[in-house]
Design an enzyme around this catalytic site. Structure first.
Site, PDB file in Angstrom:
ATOM      1  N   HIS A  56       0.801  -1.146   0.015  1.00 41.78           N
ATOM      2  CA  HIS A  56       0.132  -0.001  -0.133  1.00 41.78           C
ATOM      3  C   HIS A  56       0.750   1.258  -0.117  1.00 41.78           C
ATOM      4  O   HIS A  56       0.669   2.350  -0.680  1.00 41.78           O
ATOM      5  CB  HIS A  56      -0.839   0.211   1.207  1.00 41.78           C
ATOM      6  CG  HIS A  56      -2.080  -0.973   1.295  1.00 41.78           C
ATOM      7  ND1 HIS A  56      -2.929  -0.650   0.377  1.00 41.78           N
ATOM      8  CD2 HIS A  56      -2.445  -1.992   1.862  1.00 41.78           C
ATOM      9  CE1 HIS A  56      -3.949  -1.629   0.368  1.00 41.78           C
ATOM     10  NE2 HIS A  56      -3.817  -2.503   1.076  1.00 41.78           N
ATOM     11  N   CYS A 111       0.555  -3.150 -17.518  1.00 47.46           N
ATOM     12  CA  CYS A 111      -0.344  -1.907 -16.512  1.00 47.46           C
ATOM     13  C   CYS A 111       0.029  -2.422 -15.167  1.00 47.46           C
ATOM     14  O   CYS A 111      -0.404  -1.748 -14.483  1.00 47.46           O
ATOM     15  CB  CYS A 111      -1.821  -2.091 -16.946  1.00 47.46           C
ATOM     16  SG  CYS A 111      -2.458  -3.502 -16.432  1.00 47.46           S
TER      17      CYS A 111
END
Ligand code: PEP
Ligand code: MG
Length: 545
Positions: A185, A479
């Protein structure tokens, strides 16, 4: 004397300023006799209500965002009547309010962990509630992000989603964590905000509060105890770098003009930033968060249309719902899977709930009709050609002519050529492809060396997909987070990928790196990266054998 620490740079740029650690979780004092158990029970209720109110306040301040949804869900947990009553009952037995909250949350924690799946992943939120409520009872500072009166470098063990939600990029200069990895994160948030960041930086938590540091998010170096002149020089150099990057625009090209399309990864129109050739990954999970029923077609179409309108005339690749594992969604009621990452997630959900996919495709088509954006759609977690075929057929039925598959499962990478005979394009999701190739949970900081996108095994899978794309004359892009690393972007270009999609703030750095190298140089770098052992160029000796 300056002290040198080293970690993994996960978000480029340099920053300098005083380092402040996250305020640690409070420890319970030794048990002491309680004069008025009823008053302790009241304090339990007051502390948990205050924690919930504070979480709600932070949710409102975060506006309409994923962060706000996370905070609201956590506020509801803090006010869960069962939890509040259990803690108050414990206090009435004669222990302090702090100890009662600690004990009640420990029971809840155990139950969540035993339930597995979605609930097990909420354990960090419960710990956060415990820490905040216990600190309130003990009259200690609220654990979490410090609030000095000036900008600072935030140092932490790792950042939880709830921490990142309240992080103010105007005040935080850079992030340094002892744990976490390239797909943590911390890393994803830092790149989204354009903050330099270093993860897995041993010794960072031992830095003195307020010591001046220089953080290099490209090389992973953290220098502590620097003088005022170094701080000032770093700031001036970084400002110049940012100005230079901001002034660069235009399509991605190598020095000799080979085109590499530079796209942005977004979750909503709010994430659009800078000069993008289009959107290479529009994550659609945000719309489905914290709901017991999926959004209907019109609601979805309105949200998609907002992004498409902002990208008029440009390409937007919409990814259909990728729920499950690291993206749990309550309405799917998926708890109970022993291995959620290997379970019914991504496109596999269409086996169970085909209507969810059908409605989403219809909503995307509805939005596409309203704008001039060039809309492509792709499915997450495709494993077989048969799955891809069914997805393409569903897209065509909904009126969406261009359909692709994400390559996130090694089986799909191995069958890239066959996949390209049924889909219009491939997009390689290196975050999941790393996780599944190395059998290493993408959220596990301890295994960051295996999740390193420089791993030759991962690059070989990318190379296979890219050459299948060249043979088929169809686009094959990347991506995953790997595309945001300017040096790795050169390698991916050398391997033959046709587009790179990344956090929008990372695009200018990648554009600049491409413009400084020829295609032949990129190919040479790719050959070297494929032949390397397990370490990335700046991490000699850091990998675990
Ligand atoms: C990926 O897995 O690389 C990817 C781009 O998808 P997400 O990170 O949303 O799973
Ligand atoms: Mg993925």
């Amino acid at each position: 004397m300056a002290e040198h620490l080293r970690g993994i740079g996960v978000s480029p740029g340099r920053a300098a300023g005083p380092a402040y650690r996250m305020t640690p979780a409070p420890r319970l004092p030794d048990p002491s006799p309680v004069a008025d158990p009823q008053a302790e029970a009241e304090q339990v209720r007051t502390a948990l209500a205050a924690v919930a109110a504070d979480l709600d306040r932070r949710a409102s301040a975060a506006g309409a965002s994923l962060a706000a949804d996370i905070l609201r869900a956590q506020a509801m947990m803090a006010q869960d009547p069962e939890l509040v009553e259990a803690a108050a009952a414990k206090a009435r037995t004669g222990c302090t309010a702090a100890a009662a909250i600690d004990a009640a949350l420990a029971v809840h924690r155990q139950a969540f962990q035993a339930a597995g799946g979605y609930l097990a992943e909420r354990v960090a939120d419960l710990d956060d509630i415990r820490n905040r409520a216990v600190a309130a009872c003990l009259g200690q500072p609220t654990p979490g992000i410090p609030t000095p009166a000036h900008p600072f470098v935030l140092v932490a063990r790792d950042l939880a989603p709830a921490d990142t939600a309240e992080l103010d990029p105007e005040r935080v200069l850079a992030l340094v964590t002892e744990e976490g990895g390239p797909t943590s994160h911390t890393a994803i948030l830092a790149r989204a905000l354009g903050l330099p960041a270093v993860v897995m930086c041993g010794g960072a938590l031992d830095l003195d509060h307020g010591v001046s540091v220089v953080v290099d998010g490209t090389t992973g170096e953290v220098t502590a105890g620097v003088d005022a002149a170094s701080v000032a020089a770093t700031r001036v150099a970084e400002q110049r770098r940012r100005q230079r990057l901001a002034s660069a625009s235009g399509p991605g090209r190598t020095a000799d003009g080979h085109p590499v399309t530079l796209y942005g990864n977004i979750g909503s129109a709010k994430d659009l930033h800078g000069d993008l050739e289009g959107v290479g990954l529009f994550r659609t999970e945000l719309l489905y968060l914290n709901r017991t029923d999926p959004p209907d077609r019109d609601e979805q179409a309105a949200a998609y249309a907002e992004v498409l309108a902002a990208m008029a005339g440009r390409r937007v690749i919409v990814r259909t719902l990728d729920a499950g594992a690291d993206k749990p969604l309550p309405f799917l009621r998926q708890s109970g899977e022993p291995n959620p990452a290997l379970g019914v997630r991504g496109l596999r959900l269409a086996r169970r709930q085909p209507n969810v996919l059908r409605t989403q495709l219809e909503a995307i088509a509805q939005a596409a009709r309203q704008t001039s954006a060039q809309v492509w759609v792709m499915a997450p977690m495709v494993a077989t050609v048969a799955e891809a075929k069914r997805f393409v057929a569903a897209c065509r039925d909904a009126g969406l002519p261009t359909a692709g598959a994400m390559v996130e499962v090694p089986a799909a990478a191995l069958r890239a050529r066959a996949l390209l005979s049924v889909v219009d394009f491939l997009s390689i999701g290196t975050n999941d492809l790393s996780q599944y190739t190395f059998a290493a949970d993408r959220q596990c900081g301890e295994l960051a060396d295996l999740l390193d996108p420089w791993q030759p095994a991962l690059l070989e899978l990318v190379a296979g997909c890219a050459s299948a794309g060249l043979a088929a004359g169809k686009p094959v892009g990347v991506c995953g987070e790997a595309a945001a690393d300017p040096r790795l972007a050169l390698v991916l270009t050398g391997l033959g990928v046709t587009s790179l999609s990344m956090a929008p703030r990372a695009v200018s750095e990648v554009r600049e790196a491409l413009a400084a190298h020829t295609l032949a140089e990129c190919r040479q770098l790719a050959t070297e990266a494929l032949a390397a052992d397990e370490t990335r160029p700046d991490r000699d000796g850091a990998a675990v054998g």
